[in-house]
Scaffold this motif. Structure first.
Motif, PDB file in Angstrom:
ATOM      1  N   GLU A   1       1.008  -1.465   0.129  1.00 13.09           N
ATOM      2  CA  GLU A   1      -0.283  -0.078   0.151  1.00 13.09           C
ATOM      3  C   GLU A   1       0.239   0.918  -0.132  1.00 13.09           C
ATOM      4  OE1 GLU A   1       1.220  -0.943   3.920  1.00 13.09           O
ATOM      5  OE2 GLU A   1       0.162  -2.119   2.723  1.00 13.09           O
TER       6      GLU A   1
ATOM      7  N   ASP B   1      -5.834   0.596  -3.060  1.00 10.91           N
ATOM      8  CA  ASP B   1      -4.386  -0.883  -2.562  1.00 10.91           C
ATOM      9  C   ASP B   1      -5.290  -2.393  -2.832  1.00 10.91           C
ATOM     10  OD1 ASP B   1      -4.541  -1.004   0.944  1.00 10.91           O
ATOM     11  OD2 ASP B   1      -5.602   0.925  -0.083  1.00 10.91           O
TER      12      ASP B   1
ATOM     13  N   SER C   1      -1.932  -5.669   3.153  1.00 18.49           N
ATOM     14  CA  SER C   1      -2.350  -6.743   1.449  1.00 18.49           C
ATOM     15  C   SER C   1      -3.045  -7.936   1.512  1.00 18.49           C
ATOM     16  CB  SER C   1      -0.953  -6.569   0.593  1.00 18.49           C
ATOM     17  OG  SER C   1       0.324  -6.906   1.497  1.00 18.49           O
TER      18      SER C   1
END
Length: 327
Positions: A16, A119, A144
């Motif tokens: 991100e 993201d 993530s």
């Protein structure tokens, strides 16, 4: 310690990138802050810029909003010498934002705007696989892993990098407010634990992941796994501890006047990766590894002396100055 960009192998950082809004005044709550300054950030992006600033070669892989902030962030990466070939833009979601309070001791509290942010929407089919395959080191965090489709993209990128022979580097970078629960955070962070060859955790993350109230060798070694080459525990102003298959020890900190701890861990990781990407044998030579970790500690320390992560990431010359000065 790092050589020039042209000779360096590529380090790819995945995850991100966002904008932190930091109050103009330290030591106040978000509600009481009179105003905010934009501070670009996101741990994997900070690591990529830290590497580039030290003379290494880096690329960032992730997704930004197709909005002014997203294009601003991509521009910041490029201005700082980071390849943006791995960036996608999402037309339907905004770039992530975080409001960060700096307490009077320089520590931080977060409030995130991600519902969902760009993201989180990176898909496996959007990955620049050629770029990922060309990485000598592939670095990532755990944010993530929180939601699909980004989680699947993360797992695919990791697998492709590993197959191509990259060293896998993991800094969980725990941000509890982003996870549905503590249990889920612990479970997912550990779900990819045995893949990484280099892992860096903070003292707080060590306690969170192990459930221990101690930061000692036994607690750290309970996180060891067979694929691991180097486990690092950062101790803030107390330096760091290192663990390998054949040796372990501690490296002293540098004493500085800390203003803002944002990005210190990312700076530390960038410094480490820069200095092992072209010579992994450093990881098996304690004397050389200690030198690299002293360099990394110096990078982390310098980063705490200025506000914001990216402006505070040091150059090689700044680090050498601190190393010469000693503690």
């Amino acid at each position: 310690m790092a050589t020039s960009n042209g000779e360096k192998s590529l380090i790819v950082s995945f995850g991100e990138m966002l904008i932190d809004f930091v109050p103009t005044v330290s030591g106040v709550s978000l509600a009481d802050a009179p105003g905010f300054i934009k501070a670009p950030g996101g741990a994997p992006a900070n690591v990529a810029i830290a590497i580039s600033r030290l003379g290494g070669r880096s690329a960032f892989v992730g997704k930004l909003g197709d909005d002014e902030f997203g294009h601003m962030l991509a521009g910041i990466l490029k201005q700082n010498g980071v390849s943006a070939e791995g960036i996608n833009f999402d037309t339907g979601a905004r770039t992530a934002l975080a409001f960060v309070t700096l307490r009077s001791d320089g520590e931080r509290e977060f409030m995130f705007y991600r519902n969902p942010s760009a993201d989180m929407l990176l898909r496996p089919d959007e990955l620049n696989l050629d770029l990922i395959r060309s990485a000598k080191v592939f670095h990532y965090g755990s944010i993530s892993l929180i939601v699909e489709p980004c989680r699947s993209a993360h797992l695919k990128a990791m697998e492709v990098a590993k197959e191509a022979g990259a060293l896998l580097s993991y800094d969980p970078n725990l941000r509890l407010p982003l996870w549905p629960s503590k249990e889920e955070a612990q479970k997912q962070i550990l779900s990819i634990w045995d893949k990484a060859e280099v892992i860096k955790v903070s003292d707080e993350e060590l306690m969170f992941l192990t459930g221990s109230d101690k930061v000692d060798d036994d607690t750290a070694m309970s996180l060891w796994h067979d694929n691991l080459i180097l486990l690092l525990v950062t101790l803030g102003e107390k330096g760091c501890r290192y663990y390998t298959k054949s040796f372990r020890g501690a490296v002293d900190p540098f004493r500085v006047e800390a203003v803002d701890t944002t990005g210190a861990g990312d700076s530390y990781v960038g410094a480490l990766l820069c200095n092992i990407v072209d010579d992994r044998s450093v990881l098996e030579d304690e004397t050389r590894l200690r030198e690299v970790l002293r360099f990394a500690n110096a990078c982390g320390a310098i980063t705490t002396t200025k506000k914001g992560a990216i402006p505070a990431l040091p150059t090689e010359a700044e680090v050498q100055t601190l190393l010469l000065k000693g503690n």
